[in-house]
Design an enzyme around this catalytic site. Structure first.
Site, PDB file in Angstrom:
ATOM      1  N   GLN A  53       4.961   7.638 -11.025  1.00  0.00           N
ATOM      2  CA  GLN A  53       4.491   8.726 -10.049  1.00  0.00           C
ATOM      3  C   GLN A  53       5.481   9.192  -9.168  1.00  0.00           C
ATOM      4  O   GLN A  53       5.135  10.135  -8.412  1.00  0.00           O
ATOM      5  CB  GLN A  53       3.255   8.102  -9.544  1.00  0.00           C
ATOM      6  CG  GLN A  53       1.928   8.332 -10.355  1.00  0.00           C
ATOM      7  CD  GLN A  53       1.615   9.938 -10.579  1.00  0.00           C
ATOM      8  OE1 GLN A  53       0.963  10.303  -9.693  1.00  0.00           O
ATOM      9  NE2 GLN A  53       1.943  10.239 -11.767  1.00  0.00           N
ATOM     10  N   ASP A  68       0.857  -1.140   0.001  1.00  0.00           N
ATOM     11  CA  ASP A  68      -0.174   0.166  -0.145  1.00  0.00           C
ATOM     12  C   ASP A  68       1.049   1.378  -0.153  1.00  0.00           C
ATOM     13  O   ASP A  68       0.644   2.174  -0.498  1.00  0.00           O
ATOM     14  CB  ASP A  68      -1.006   0.088   1.298  1.00  0.00           C
ATOM     15  CG  ASP A  68      -1.866  -0.966   1.090  1.00  0.00           C
ATOM     16  OD1 ASP A  68      -2.214  -1.540  -0.003  1.00  0.00           O
ATOM     17  OD2 ASP A  68      -2.897  -1.338   2.040  1.00  0.00           O
ATOM     18  N   ARG A 122       2.089   2.458 -11.081  1.00  0.00           N
ATOM     19  CA  ARG A 122       2.566   0.948 -11.075  1.00  0.00           C
ATOM     20  C   ARG A 122       2.474   0.422 -12.769  1.00  0.00           C
ATOM     21  O   ARG A 122       3.356  -0.299 -13.045  1.00  0.00           O
ATOM     22  CB  ARG A 122       1.692   0.103 -10.170  1.00  0.00           C
ATOM     23  CG  ARG A 122       1.494   0.538  -8.786  1.00  0.00           C
ATOM     24  CD  ARG A 122       0.317  -0.268  -8.009  1.00  0.00           C
ATOM     25  NE  ARG A 122       0.225   0.420  -6.916  1.00  0.00           N
ATOM     26  CZ  ARG A 122      -0.603  -0.133  -5.900  1.00  0.00           C
ATOM     27  NH1 ARG A 122      -0.906  -1.477  -6.066  1.00  0.00           N
ATOM     28  NH2 ARG A 122      -0.893   0.518  -4.924  1.00  0.00           N
ATOM     29  N   SER A 123       1.465   0.921 -13.314  1.00  0.00           N
ATOM     30  CA  SER A 123       1.357   0.738 -14.673  1.00  0.00           C
ATOM     31  C   SER A 123       2.529   0.902 -15.533  1.00  0.00           C
ATOM     32  O   SER A 123       3.290   0.307 -16.361  1.00  0.00           O
ATOM     33  CB  SER A 123       0.210   1.211 -15.183  1.00  0.00           C
ATOM     34  OG  SER A 123      -1.129   0.605 -14.720  1.00  0.00           O
ATOM     35  N   CYS A 137      -3.648  -0.103 -12.959  1.00  0.00           N
ATOM     36  CA  CYS A 137      -3.664   0.107 -11.424  1.00  0.00           C
ATOM     37  C   CYS A 137      -4.805   0.755 -11.358  1.00  0.00           C
ATOM     38  O   CYS A 137      -5.966   0.492 -11.690  1.00  0.00           O
ATOM     39  CB  CYS A 137      -2.488   0.775 -10.929  1.00  0.00           C
ATOM     40  SG  CYS A 137      -1.642   2.105 -11.585  1.00  0.00           S
TER      41      CYS A 137
END
EC number: 3.1.3.48
Length: 435
Positions: A262, A181, A221-222, A215
């Protein structure tokens, strides 16, 4: 290897954040007019994560062809990806329509449905209990054929049927279930093992349509997944593998979808994954067995939905620096509670959500270059919280306390005022009579 030396140098100087900021400033910016149209507002999970007009996927619908998804074409690597947000309840049918129309064989999911107590993505595929789902708005049926559950990922075999033509296709759903997370995986071993599972399935091959990767926002994450895969592919194709420049590859990918990668942590993890994956590309086939061993994929998987820890109860009349709350003005306590909310370790991914519960502001370790949430609220809103049944709210208690405190003084003031006014009137009356 040059990339490994570069990694060590950046690590030593602690300049990941600076390099990441350079990438943000150099990244391309293109119009997103279609995404901003009022009719498409409820099709976007975040206000400021939108597909560029020139690279957006267009649905074959007559009334509205919009979906928050982008086609990324890496020509030298001969690889194409569709990066998209996690489907919303009202866009699940659009998601599978896109998979059908683009002839995709694989779907890569890099988030869990629930994370940190927030809904990151709609449940857009059937679970064991229901076996199938029908999307009436797009006339598609999805059936769960089988699923192979490992400790950190699950592979599902799905059957997608076009109810209009009765045609069916097999879809492979690769679900990475243990991305933390907060932050990034500790080691690239499990991530690389997962990536190579997707590769081995043929889902990334050019004979199929582009693999669909998502994601929550479809950028963090992608972007990490696609960047690592593309860089490893380029290393394999080029005569000089060390010529692959991760930063240049990322800037090229950002021409097709905004915000890919990100955080500085995700950028660093991408370097780690490419450096480790390059060992396999260079001919060390034993590393793949090492990844499998290190990732412990045969262990029992963690629960899918982990409830968030309960928030501590708010203080009502507890001592504060040796004094009780009732002796302080009410607005001071409201401000303190709001500040506590801001200091909570909340995270996530870019912009204010439009169709789901607010997602937190992600730290420098998760999907969050621009995503944000409004924490707390106005003072009036905080004071308007409903009190327990049959018990007056805190402001009402304070008003009663203040009234009882000032009542004797106010009565005395009123009496004194009346007596003074009476004496003045008597004086005026007697003075006028004498004249």
């Amino acid at each position: 290897m040059e990339m490994e030396k570069e990694f060590e140098q950046i690590d030593k100087s602690g300049s990941w954040a600076a390099i990441y900021q350079d990438i943000r400033h150099e990244a391309s910016d293109f119009p997103c007019r279609v995404a901003k149209l009022p009719k498409n507002k409820n099709r976007n999970r975040y206000r400021d994560v939108s597909p560029f007009d020139h690279s957006r996927i267009k649905l074959h619908q007559e009334d509205n062809d919009y979906i928050n998804a982008s086609l990324i074409k890496m020509e030298e690597a001969q690889r194409s990806y569709i990066l998209t947000q996690g489907p919303l309840p009202n866009t699940c049918g659009h998601f599978w329509e896109m998979v059908w129309e683009q002839k995709s064989r694989g779907v890569v999911m890099l988030n869990r449905v629930m994370e940190k107590g927030s809904l990151k993505c709609a449940q857009y595929w059937p679970q064991k209990e229901e076996k199938e789902m029908i999307f009436e708005d797009t006339n598609l049926k999805l059936t769960l054929i089988s699923e192979d559950i490992k400790s950190y990922y699950t592979v599902r075999q799905l059957e997608l049927e076009n109810l209009t033509t009765q045609e069916t296709r097999e879809i492979l759903h690769f679900h990475y279930t243990t991305w933390p997370d907060f932050g990034v995986p500790e080691s690239p071993a499990s991530f690389l093992n997962f990536l190579f599972k997707v590769r081995e399935s043929g889902s990334l091959s050019p004979e199929h349509g582009p693999v669909v990767v998502h994601c929550s926002a479809g950028i963090g994450r992608s972007g990490t997944f696609c960047l690592a895969d593309t860089c490893l592919l380029l290393m394999d194709k080029r005569k000089d593998p060390s010529s692959v420049d991760i930063k240049k590859v990322l800037l090229e990918m950002r021409k097709f979808r905004m915000g890919l990668i990100q955080t500085a942590d995700q950028l660093r993890f991408s370097y780690l994954a490419v450096i480790e994956g390059a060992k396999f590309i260079m001919g060390d086939s034993s590393v793949q067995d090492q990844w499998k061993e290190l990732s412990h994929e045969d262990l029992e998987p963690p629960p899918e939905h982990i409830p968030p820890p309960p928030r501590p109860p708010k203080r009502i009349l507890e001592p504060h620096n040796g004094k009780c709350r009732e002796f302080f003005p009410n607005h001071q306590w409201v401000k303190e509670e709001t500040q506590e909310d801001k200091d909570c370790p909340i995270k996530e991914e870019k912009g204010s959500p439009l169709n789901a519960a607010p997602y937190g502001i992600e730290s420098m370790s998760q999907d969050t270059e621009v995503r944000s949430r409004v924490v707390g609220g106005s003072l009036r809103g905080a004071q308007a919280a409903s009190p327990a049944k049959g018990e007056p709210s805190l402001p009402e208690k304070d008003e009663d306390h203040a009234l009882s405190y000032w009542k004797p003084f106010l009565v005395n003031m009123c009496v004194a005022t009346v007596l003074t006014a009476g004496a003045y009137l008597c004086y005026r009356f007697l003075f006028n009579s004498n004249t």
